[in-house]
Design an enzyme around this catalytic site. Structure first.
Site, short mmCIF file in Angstrom:
data_model
loop_
_atom_site.label_atom_id
_atom_site.label_comp_id
_atom_site.label_asym_id
_atom_site.label_seq_id
_atom_site.Cartn_x
_atom_site.Cartn_y
_atom_site.Cartn_z
N TYR A 143 0.83 -1.21 0.00
CA TYR A 143 0.00 0.00 0.00
C TYR A 143 0.85 1.25 0.00
O TYR A 143 2.07 1.20 0.21
CB TYR A 143 -0.94 0.01 1.22
N LYS B 251 6.50 -2.06 1.92
CA LYS B 251 5.35 -1.42 2.57
C LYS B 251 4.15 -2.34 2.44
O LYS B 251 3.27 -2.13 1.60
CB LYS B 251 5.09 -0.04 1.96
N GLU C 215 12.37 2.22 13.55
CA GLU C 215 11.33 3.18 13.16
C GLU C 215 10.36 3.39 14.32
O GLU C 215 10.37 2.64 15.29
CB GLU C 215 10.51 2.62 11.98
#
Lengths: 282, 282
Positions: free
Chosen positions: B33, B147, B180
């Protein structure tokens, strides 16, 4: 006999069964599932599967008012309606649908999806001749004890195995420890002892795995949980995989090295026969 | 202004947008996505986002005939139809729907889903006061550079942060290295130098991350990729997170320890103002 599905309270033909595009199962993998099969038309070990489903929901803090008893009735009703000789019931619960945001929606109304398809048993060719597997680094997330739909790593590993001329992959931790195959648990026979890796956050407590341990012990086999490494795979007398739909699948090579004499060994057959005798007969 | 969606060739109201229950995005997380936002009604960095989407599809070997140009037209058309002052476009491509099996379906007809919602900018309260974060072991799968929608670990980490009175979590590798936050990249200012962890299989090459590096260098800041550890977080002069929708978010505490003097520092503001000047003005 059309395949059927159930979505949030309603049975309908499988081809019309849909969920919203903002379902969290679709956008976040925020969902858990179970696969239940029938023997002689009766759902097998359904309470174990449903209890595990509730444990998975608890592990991801998915709020719900589902119960083992209620879901058991749903599974039975689905099998009854589908009228296949033998069926596979797939049951998935998601954290509902909501405007896309990684935070839990509040309130949360879970999505309940079920499908029924006819069971396609493992081909007798694979059961008799066994399968080739490759080993791959276990690159899945750290909570494989939760039966979540975050299965992309499994999908890619299975594809890599196929591309490599094998039929499945076995995942290895960085230290060489065996975790699982892409859709089943691993059993290894070395020195006459049958071992399967112990439960851990990287291993799903397989229902069939548990039944196989029970089966083996019933016929006097030394069967237990125990660490298994790649070295153990390479020197094993036998290896087999277990899962709900494939039951017991002999492995005849690992990374192109033959297991034993490169043919399915007697232990896999013996365990499988006893498993059928104990659980799969009407 | 109703929210709109697009599913496999058709625009429709969001509340009627559905996918099949056997879509691989729903059952396997077998999907990738992108999230694109507008500035002044114009999709921002749309070519970078779409190029990354194609790289994600390639990384999971998802067969398709989509192009950056074709998808760019789709995104523009969606934004035009929705008529929000500022919009967030969510675009998801899955490996289609097929009877459930972990093997790739063949042939594969990808599912293309897009939604448009009105952009809700980060609250000025959060931008001005900053946020508290906690650190958590990075328990995600090993390919966070893709992703994919396999986001359950992110969902659970974000929830754990909220439960702990914080606003987000920063993931740490076993050796203490920062990867992250749950939906953004991490920047740390130490000794006047701005650092963000280098690209790796555990890090998404964020579009905003790249723009922020560019922004900072434009105004003469020493900004680069570099290893960041938990120790660096705890002694940082400033920390901020970057993402498409939140842009630049100052972090004022880590595991309840204040960052600097516990207030957003001048660097985050300076970088954000310059970012707006360079990219977010009509």
């Amino acid at each position: 006999l059309p395949e059927i599905a159930y979505v949030n309270g309603e049975f309908l033909p499988l081809d019309r069964a849909v969920v919203h595009v903002e379902d969290r199962g679709f956008q976040f993998g925020d969902a858990v599932y179970e696969v239940v099969r029938t023997y002689s038309g009766k759902p097998f070990a359904v309470e174990e599967h449903l209890a595990r489903l509730l444990r998975s929901m608890e592990a991801i803090e998915l709020e719900h008012d589902l119960t083992v008893d209620g879901l058991k009735i749903l599974v039975s009703e689905a099998v009854r309606r589908a009228r296949f000789p033998e069926a596979v019931v797939y049951l998935q619960i998601t954290r509902g649908h909501a405007p896309r945001h990684r935070g839990f929606p509040s309130p949360c109304k879970p999505t309940v999806v079920l499908t029924v398809r006819e069971l396609m048993p493992l081909s007798s060719e694979l059961r008799e001749n066994g399968i080739a597997v490759i080993t791959l680094p276990d690159n899945r997330w750290a909570r494989c004890d939760i039966k979540s739909v975050a299965l992309l790593a499994n999908v890619l590993a299975y594809h890599a195995a196929k591309n490599d001329g094998a039929h499945d992959a076995i995942f290895l931790e960085a230290d060489g420890a065996v975790t699982e195959a892409t859709a089943g648990n691993v059993f290894v026979l070395t020195g006459g002892r049958l071992r399967t890796p112990p439960k851990s956050p990287k291993i799903l407590a397989g229902v069939t795995r548990e039944k196989i341990l029970e089966t083996a012990r019933t016929v006097g086999i030394d069967a237990a949980e125990g660490r298994v490494t790649k070295t153990d795979l390479l020197k094993a007398e036998e290896i087999f995989l277990t899962s709900t739909t494939a039951e017991v699948v002999p492995v005849v090579s690992v990374d192109r090295q033959p297991v034993g004499d490169g043919k399915p060994g007697p232990m896999a057959g013996r365990v499988y026969e006893q498993f059928v005798r104990m659980f799969a007969k009407a």
